[in-house]
Design an enzyme around this catalytic site. Sequence first.
Site, PDB file in Angstrom:
ATOM      1  N   LYS A   1      77.174  66.683  42.762  1.00 60.80           N
ATOM      2  CA  LYS A   1      76.951  67.267  44.103  1.00 60.80           C
ATOM      3  C   LYS A   1      77.662  68.613  44.229  1.00 60.80           C
ATOM      4  O   LYS A   1      78.742  68.794  43.703  1.00 60.80           O
ATOM      5  CB  LYS A   1      77.516  66.292  45.147  1.00 60.80           C
ATOM      6  CG  LYS A   1      77.527  66.782  46.567  1.00 60.80           C
ATOM      7  CD  LYS A   1      78.089  65.739  47.523  1.00 60.80           C
ATOM      8  CE  LYS A   1      79.497  66.078  47.977  1.00 60.80           C
ATOM      9  NZ  LYS A   1      80.008  65.143  48.999  1.00 60.80           N
TER      10      LYS A   1
ATOM     11  N   THR B   1      78.704  63.395  58.267  1.00 57.15           N
ATOM     12  CA  THR B   1      77.411  63.767  58.866  1.00 57.15           C
ATOM     13  C   THR B   1      76.259  62.988  58.222  1.00 57.15           C
ATOM     14  O   THR B   1      75.137  63.019  58.701  1.00 57.15           O
ATOM     15  CB  THR B   1      77.114  65.259  58.648  1.00 57.15           C
ATOM     16  OG1 THR B   1      76.984  65.490  57.228  1.00 57.15           O
ATOM     17  CG2 THR B   1      78.220  66.129  59.194  1.00 57.15           C
TER      18      THR B   1
ATOM     19  N   ARG C   1      78.868  71.411  47.263  1.00 53.01           N
ATOM     20  CA  ARG C   1      78.939  71.661  48.704  1.00 53.01           C
ATOM     21  C   ARG C   1      79.282  73.123  48.958  1.00 53.01           C
ATOM     22  O   ARG C   1      80.189  73.660  48.324  1.00 53.01           O
ATOM     23  CB  ARG C   1      79.996  70.756  49.354  1.00 53.01           C
ATOM     24  CG  ARG C   1      80.040  70.890  50.867  1.00 53.01           C
ATOM     25  CD  ARG C   1      81.143  70.045  51.476  1.00 53.01           C
ATOM     26  NE  ARG C   1      80.892  68.623  51.450  1.00 53.01           N
ATOM     27  CZ  ARG C   1      80.192  67.949  52.353  1.00 53.01           C
ATOM     28  NH1 ARG C   1      79.627  68.585  53.359  1.00 53.01           N
ATOM     29  NH2 ARG C   1      80.046  66.637  52.261  1.00 53.01           N
TER      30      ARG C   1
ATOM     31  N   ASP D   1      78.987  61.668  44.237  1.00 53.40           N
ATOM     32  CA  ASP D   1      79.640  62.771  43.529  1.00 53.40           C
ATOM     33  C   ASP D   1      80.631  62.203  42.513  1.00 53.40           C
ATOM     34  O   ASP D   1      80.948  61.008  42.542  1.00 53.40           O
ATOM     35  CB  ASP D   1      80.299  63.786  44.482  1.00 53.40           C
ATOM     36  CG  ASP D   1      81.385  63.186  45.355  1.00 53.40           C
ATOM     37  OD1 ASP D   1      82.029  62.226  44.929  1.00 53.40           O
ATOM     38  OD2 ASP D   1      81.593  63.700  46.478  1.00 53.40           O
TER      39      ASP D   1
ATOM     40  N   GLN E   1      91.172  68.093  53.766  1.00 58.71           N
ATOM     41  CA  GLN E   1      91.722  69.452  53.590  1.00 58.71           C
ATOM     42  C   GLN E   1      93.074  69.297  52.891  1.00 58.71           C
ATOM     43  O   GLN E   1      94.136  69.475  53.482  1.00 58.71           O
ATOM     44  CB  GLN E   1      91.847  70.146  54.960  1.00 58.71           C
ATOM     45  CG  GLN E   1      92.199  71.619  54.874  1.00 58.71           C
ATOM     46  CD  GLN E   1      91.104  72.494  54.273  1.00 58.71           C
ATOM     47  OE1 GLN E   1      89.930  72.165  54.331  1.00 58.71           O
ATOM     48  NE2 GLN E   1      91.477  73.611  53.667  1.00 58.71           N
TER      49      GLN E   1
HETATM   50  C1  R5P Z   1      83.594  64.376  50.215  1.00 57.50           C
HETATM   51  O1  R5P Z   1      83.950  64.735  49.093  1.00 57.50           O
HETATM   52  C2  R5P Z   1      83.563  62.947  50.634  1.00 57.50           C
HETATM   53  O2  R5P Z   1      83.864  62.100  49.576  1.00 57.50           O
HETATM   54  C3  R5P Z   1      82.221  62.584  51.222  1.00 57.50           C
HETATM   55  O3  R5P Z   1      81.234  62.703  50.217  1.00 57.50           O
HETATM   56  C4  R5P Z   1      81.895  63.482  52.377  1.00 57.50           C
HETATM   57  O4  R5P Z   1      82.943  63.529  53.270  1.00 57.50           O
HETATM   58  C5  R5P Z   1      80.648  63.042  53.074  1.00 57.50           C
HETATM   59  O5  R5P Z   1      80.355  63.959  54.081  1.00 57.50           O
HETATM   60  P1  R5P Z   1      78.921  64.027  54.726  1.00 57.50           P
HETATM   61  O6  R5P Z   1      78.576  62.635  55.178  1.00 57.50           O
HETATM   62  O7  R5P Z   1      79.089  64.977  55.883  1.00 57.50           O
HETATM   63  O8  R5P Z   1      77.980  64.554  53.711  1.00 57.50           O
END
Ligand code: R5P
Length: 294
Positions: A188, A220, A190, A165, A93
Site C-alpha cells: 500500500k 476512514t 499513502r 499493508d 504520528q
Molecule cells: C495505517 O498504517 C494503519 O495501519 C491503517 O491501515 C490505517 O490507519 C487505516 O486508515 P483508513 O481506514 O483511513 O484507510
Amino acid sequence: MKLMIGPSSRGLGKRLSMLLPFDLIIFEWKVFPDGESYFRLLSNVDDSVILVHSLSPPQDKRVVELFLLLKLLRDYKVRNIILVVPYLAYMRQDKRFLDGEVVSIEVIADLLKTYDIDRYVFVDVHSSEVLKFFGDRAVELSAFPLIGDFLLKYQLVNPIIIAPDAKAFKYAETVAKIIGAESDYIVKRRDRSSGAVESELKEFNVTGRDVILVDDIISTGGTMVNAIKMFREYGANRIFACCTHGLFIGNAVVNMFNAGVYDIISTDTIESYYSKVSVAPIIASAINLLLNKH
Ligand code: R5P
C-alpha cells in the site's frame, strides 16, 4: 487496589470488572453546556488504582479527561497507578514523516510522564516506535489471537488472511496460525498530504475463497475499501474486514459494505456496533501478571 473506568471505556470496563476482584471507584461525570468535562469522586480511592480510559474520538476531549482523572487520583493520594489505554490516540504520528511536523505521540507520552504512571497497558499500538516513548513501563497486548478465535465460529471456505499493508502482516500471521490458513499482504502507498491510499496490484489466488483482511486500525475505511474491491474483482467468496481499533470515521462502514464486505469485526478498545470481540480477558490477564510481579 481499585478499578476506575473512564467515560470512554464503559462497556469494556464493565466486562473487565467481571474478571477482576477489585471494587469500582464511583464518580460523577458530566459535560457542561460549553463542552468542558467535570469529575467528582463519590467513593474512596485506594493506595493503588487501575484506570481504564480509551482515547477514542473525540480524542482531544478524551485526552483532557484522562488528565483530569489522573490529577484527581493524585490529589486523593493514590500512590500507584496502572493506566490502561485500550486505544492510544495520536499513535500514528510516531515520527516526523514530513519536515516541520510534530511527533504527536511523544507529546502525549511526555505529558503522561508528569504523572509518574507505574505501568501502562496498551493494545496493538501502531508501531514499536510508539512504545519507545513510554520506556519499559509499557506493556503491549494484541487482540489478534482473540480475533482469530472469533473467526473460528464461521464456517470459513479455504480462507486466506491478508494484511492491507506490510506493517500489518504480523497480525495476519497471528490470525492465520490460529485458523490454520495461509497469509499474505498487499503493498500500500499513502499520499502523506492528502491521506489517499493506493494498492499495488499483485497476483492473489483467491477465487472462491474467503478472504480475511486484518489491520490494526480502520479509520476512514479507505485502505479496506481498496482491498475489498480488489479481492471482489479477483473472485473472492466472502470478505471479512477485521481490526483491533474500529474508528469508522464518516461513511467508512457504508463504503465497506458498498464495496462488498461480508462482515466487519472490531474490538471494544473503541466501542461500536462492530465491537464483536472484547479485549477484557487479555487486559485482565496482563493486570494479574503485573500484580503478581510486584
Ligand atoms: C495505517 O498504517 C494503519 O495501519 C491503517 O491501515 C490505517 O490507519 C487505516 O486508515 P483508513 O481506514 O483511513 O484507510
